[in-house]
Design a protein around this motif. Structure first.
Motif, PDB file in Angstrom:
ATOM      1  N   LYS A 153       0.844  -1.206   0.000  1.00 19.07           N
ATOM      2  CA  LYS A 153       0.000   0.000   0.000  1.00 19.07           C
ATOM      3  C   LYS A 153       0.882   1.261   0.000  1.00 19.07           C
ATOM      4  O   LYS A 153       0.419   2.332  -0.390  1.00 19.07           O
ATOM      5  N   TYR A 166       2.385   3.770  -3.341  1.00 14.60           N
ATOM      6  CA  TYR A 166       1.707   4.830  -4.092  1.00 14.60           C
ATOM      7  C   TYR A 166       1.933   6.224  -3.511  1.00 14.60           C
ATOM      8  O   TYR A 166       1.060   6.788  -2.873  1.00 14.60           O
ATOM      9  N   PHE A 183       2.846   3.461 -11.643  1.00  7.30           N
ATOM     10  CA  PHE A 183       1.750   2.500 -11.830  1.00  7.30           C
ATOM     11  C   PHE A 183       0.957   2.833 -13.097  1.00  7.30           C
ATOM     12  O   PHE A 183       0.513   1.932 -13.823  1.00  7.30           O
ATOM     13  N   MET A 221       0.328   0.229 -16.223  1.00  2.70           N
ATOM     14  CA  MET A 221      -0.975  -0.077 -16.834  1.00  2.70           C
ATOM     15  C   MET A 221      -0.927   0.044 -18.366  1.00  2.70           C
ATOM     16  O   MET A 221      -1.741  -0.553 -19.054  1.00  2.70           O
ATOM     17  N   GLU A 236      -9.639  -5.408 -18.337  1.00  6.56           N
ATOM     18  CA  GLU A 236     -10.723  -4.775 -17.587  1.00  6.56           C
ATOM     19  C   GLU A 236     -11.242  -3.535 -18.314  1.00  6.56           C
ATOM     20  O   GLU A 236     -12.431  -3.207 -18.259  1.00  6.56           O
ATOM     21  N   GLU A 253     -15.650   3.706  -4.821  1.00  3.65           N
ATOM     22  CA  GLU A 253     -14.564   2.920  -5.434  1.00  3.65           C
ATOM     23  C   GLU A 253     -13.397   2.808  -4.460  1.00  3.65           C
ATOM     24  O   GLU A 253     -12.794   3.807  -4.065  1.00  3.65           O
ATOM     25  N   ALA A 309      -9.220   3.719  -5.857  1.00  4.81           N
ATOM     26  CA  ALA A 309      -9.669   4.158  -7.193  1.00  4.81           C
ATOM     27  C   ALA A 309      -8.512   4.408  -8.157  1.00  4.81           C
ATOM     28  O   ALA A 309      -8.680   4.296  -9.374  1.00  4.81           O
ATOM     29  N   LYS A 346     -10.493   2.959 -15.657  1.00  6.49           N
ATOM     30  CA  LYS A 346     -11.559   2.094 -16.163  1.00  6.49           C
ATOM     31  C   LYS A 346     -12.930   2.562 -15.706  1.00  6.49           C
ATOM     32  O   LYS A 346     -13.852   2.672 -16.502  1.00  6.49           O
ATOM     33  N   ILE A 360      -5.665   5.747  -0.576  1.00  6.87           N
ATOM     34  CA  ILE A 360      -4.673   6.099   0.446  1.00  6.87           C
ATOM     35  C   ILE A 360      -3.717   7.168  -0.083  1.00  6.87           C
ATOM     36  O   ILE A 360      -3.082   7.878   0.691  1.00  6.87           O
ATOM     37  N   SER A 361      -3.623   7.286  -1.398  1.00  4.45           N
ATOM     38  CA  SER A 361      -2.742   8.298  -2.001  1.00  4.45           C
ATOM     39  C   SER A 361      -3.503   9.610  -2.166  1.00  4.45           C
ATOM     40  O   SER A 361      -4.393   9.728  -3.015  1.00  4.45           O
ATOM     41  N   ILE A 384      -3.265  11.029  -5.708  1.00  2.13           N
ATOM     42  CA  ILE A 384      -4.105  10.507  -6.795  1.00  2.13           C
ATOM     43  C   ILE A 384      -5.542  11.003  -6.644  1.00  2.13           C
ATOM     44  O   ILE A 384      -6.239  11.229  -7.634  1.00  2.13           O
ATOM     45  N   GLY A 390      -7.712   8.098   2.295  1.00  2.00           N
ATOM     46  CA  GLY A 390      -7.423   7.311   3.482  1.00  2.00           C
ATOM     47  C   GLY A 390      -7.552   5.832   3.195  1.00  2.00           C
ATOM     48  O   GLY A 390      -7.659   5.419   2.038  1.00  2.00           O
ATOM     49  N   LEU A 447     -11.697  -2.651  -8.189  1.00  2.00           N
ATOM     50  CA  LEU A 447     -11.259  -3.081  -9.521  1.00  2.00           C
ATOM     51  C   LEU A 447      -9.779  -3.414  -9.570  1.00  2.00           C
ATOM     52  O   LEU A 447      -9.061  -3.342  -8.568  1.00  2.00           O
ATOM     53  N   GLY A 448      -9.352  -3.757 -10.784  1.00  3.69           N
ATOM     54  CA  GLY A 448      -7.920  -3.883 -11.076  1.00  3.69           C
ATOM     55  C   GLY A 448      -7.260  -5.031 -10.344  1.00  3.69           C
ATOM     56  O   GLY A 448      -6.047  -5.035 -10.205  1.00  3.69           O
ATOM     57  N   ASN A 451      -7.273  -5.452  -7.218  1.00  6.98           N
ATOM     58  CA  ASN A 451      -6.708  -5.012  -5.928  1.00  6.98           C
ATOM     59  C   ASN A 451      -6.820  -6.127  -4.893  1.00  6.98           C
ATOM     60  O   ASN A 451      -5.960  -6.266  -4.030  1.00  6.98           O
TER      61      ASN A 451
END
Ligand SMILES: C[S@@+](CC[C@H](N)C(=O)[O-])C[C@H]1O[C@@H](n2cnc3c(N)ncnc32)[C@H](O)[C@@H]1O
Length: 327
Positions: free
Chosen positions: A37, A40, A48, A52, A63, A89, A92, A97, A119-120, A123, A145, A167-168, A170
């Motif tokens: 975690k 990021y 990242f 992708m 996806e 999400e 996210a 996607k 958490i980032s 982003i 968070g 998604l992705g 995770n």
């Protein structure tokens, strides 16, 4: 008509102390490990995004195909037009996607608020700026968070039906046992009728899987090594990043794809005032990317209080987005 975008960011209160403790605890254990975690930060988010786009990293393309070509199926599967709902999400990222689903739902006048949790903090800001341009009528509330803490905040501010996107793959970044625990805890925070739309990378040819995490251009290696740089900057540490090497494995029996950083020599690293010894060829375990069979996925749903409603896959059948209803 353009509606104002209502953005509210909750600040991420767990700070430096947690980062320091979790990093040091992991490096004092045997075998040593770090938590993915923490990949990021600003640089990690960018790396990242490059991962992708790599041809080897088939997961995003698979996806993305689902989200661009089966958008109406996804919208129907989450009952998007029945009643107002919160579309939450988890992790996210840059919503590469999910933005296609968001755009579709807004154009079809679905009544929902999009709540990306990540958490980032970087982003979340990037995401809000991008989505404001791409889908101006989207109602968005960014939450910076950890998954469950932010989900608790959502429960405090809204009692609408919840649709969770995870998604992705995770979920693949958890050990199987941890993934079960995660689903069970998630179930406790939801109500019957809520929906979970969750991405799983399926077991497939082992070479295809290994290559996705072992690109020749070295982007995945840089992504892993960036965590050492982050520790250097955030915890006043002195890792020599050039003395660690990325190493990837895939076990087709268990479906576990794991990344490690290997120390290339005997060395001592100082992190704040603590000294950590690394032996030559010692491995630091970084991340799992667990692959599943369809049967394993359905069992996971049933054992954790969800009913698997359907799954939507890409044309190669390499990846699925499963739709589970809370029972
Ligand atoms: C592998 S990326 C996937 C991003 C996006 N879901 C996708 O499919 O492209 C994982 C994202 O989850 C976030 N993340 C990882 N662990 C988290 C946690 N415990 N709580 C909140 N966000 C987390 C990371 O910051 C990152 O943006």
């Amino acid at each position: 008509m353009r509606r104002n975008i209502d953005m509210e960011n909750f600040s991420y209160t767990e700070t430096q102390d947690k980062f320091r403790n979790e990093i040091l605890n992991g490096l004092k254990e045997n075998p040593k490990h770090l938590l993915s975690k923490y990949f990021y930060d600003k640089k990690g988010d960018l790396l990242f995004q490059q991962i992708m786009k790599m041809p080897e990293y088939y997961l995003t393309d698979c996806e993305l195909e689902i989200f661009t070509e089966k958008t109406a199926d996804l919208a129907n599967a989450i009952n998007a037009f029945d009643e107002p709902f919160d579309l939450i999400e988890l992790g996210a990222g840059d919503a590469t996607k999910s933005s296609f689903l968001l755009d579709f739902l807004v154009k079809q006048n679905a009544d929902f608020t999009y709540m990306p949790i990540d958490i980032s903090g970087n982003i979340i800001e990037v995401l809000e700026d991008r989505l404001a341009l791409k889908i101006p009528d989207l109602h968005i509330v960014g939450l910076n968070g950890e998954y469950f803490e932010m989900l608790d905040k959502v429960n405090e501010i809204s009692s609408k039906r919840k649709v969770i996107l995870f998604l992705g793959s995770n979920i693949g970044n958890m050990e199987v046992e941890e993934a079960y625990h995660f689903c069970s805890e998630l179930r406790q925070k939801l109500n019957p009728g809520d929906i979970l739309l969750i991405g799983f990378d399926l077991k497939k040819n082992p070479h295809t899987i290994l290559q996705a995490y072992n690109d020749k251009t070295g982007i995945t290696a840089a992504f892993n090594l960036n965590l050492l740089t982050r520790i250097n900057e955030g915890l006043n540490a002195d890792f020599d990043v050039n003395t660690f090497q990325h190493y990837q494995t895939y076990d087709p029996l268990t479906g576990a794809c794991r990344s490690y950083l290997i120390s290339l020599k005997d060395q001592m690293v100082t992190i704040e005032n603590e000294k950590i010894q690394f032996k030559e060829n010692e491995a630091v375990y970084m991340e799992i990317s667990q692959k599943y069979s369809l049967d394993e996925i359905n069992v996971m749903a049933a054992k954790n209080g969800f009913e698997p409603l359907r799954e939507i896959s890409d044309s190669k059948k390499w990846f699925i987005d499963a739709i589970w209803e809370v029972v």
